[in-house]
Design an enzyme around this catalytic site. Sequence first.
Site, PDB file in Angstrom:
ATOM      1  N   HIS A  73      65.035  11.454  29.423  1.00 19.03           N
ATOM      2  CA  HIS A  73      64.819  12.526  30.568  1.00 19.03           C
ATOM      3  C   HIS A  73      66.038  11.826  31.525  1.00 19.03           C
ATOM      4  O   HIS A  73      66.356  10.124  31.702  1.00 19.03           O
ATOM      5  CB  HIS A  73      64.311  12.666  31.280  1.00 19.03           C
ATOM      6  CG  HIS A  73      63.288  12.330  31.160  1.00 19.03           C
ATOM      7  ND1 HIS A  73      63.209  11.720  33.078  1.00 19.03           N
ATOM      8  CD2 HIS A  73      62.287  11.481  31.162  1.00 19.03           C
ATOM      9  CE1 HIS A  73      62.037  10.793  32.744  1.00 19.03           C
ATOM     10  NE2 HIS A  73      60.923  11.257  32.439  1.00 19.03           N
ATOM     11  N   ALA A  74      66.492  12.959  32.342  1.00 20.93           N
ATOM     12  CA  ALA A  74      67.801  12.477  32.958  1.00 20.93           C
ATOM     13  C   ALA A  74      67.259  11.464  34.080  1.00 20.93           C
ATOM     14  O   ALA A  74      68.436  10.179  33.733  1.00 20.93           O
ATOM     15  CB  ALA A  74      67.845  13.848  34.582  1.00 20.93           C
TER      16      ALA A  74
END
Length: 81
Positions: free
Chosen positions: A15-16
Amino acid sequence: MCTCTVTVKAPGGLHARLAHEFVSRACEHRSTIYVEHNGQRANAKSLLNLFALGIFENSEISIIAHGDDEEQAVASLSRMV
């Protein structure tokens, strides 16, 4: 060339926040580093390239490095995921 295949255990996959940390750590190394997933290869020093791979939790990826510090790069990035 040094290669390691790992399973991404992080909830939500790459994820980010984790991807940003991964890229930052990859940029600390002089070696050329790639991540392979589902037959596609991306530059590990590019956030957009990593996102394009669509790496989710329990995905199997290969981390490939070539250069002066390839073993350290692969070991360091493998531990992250």
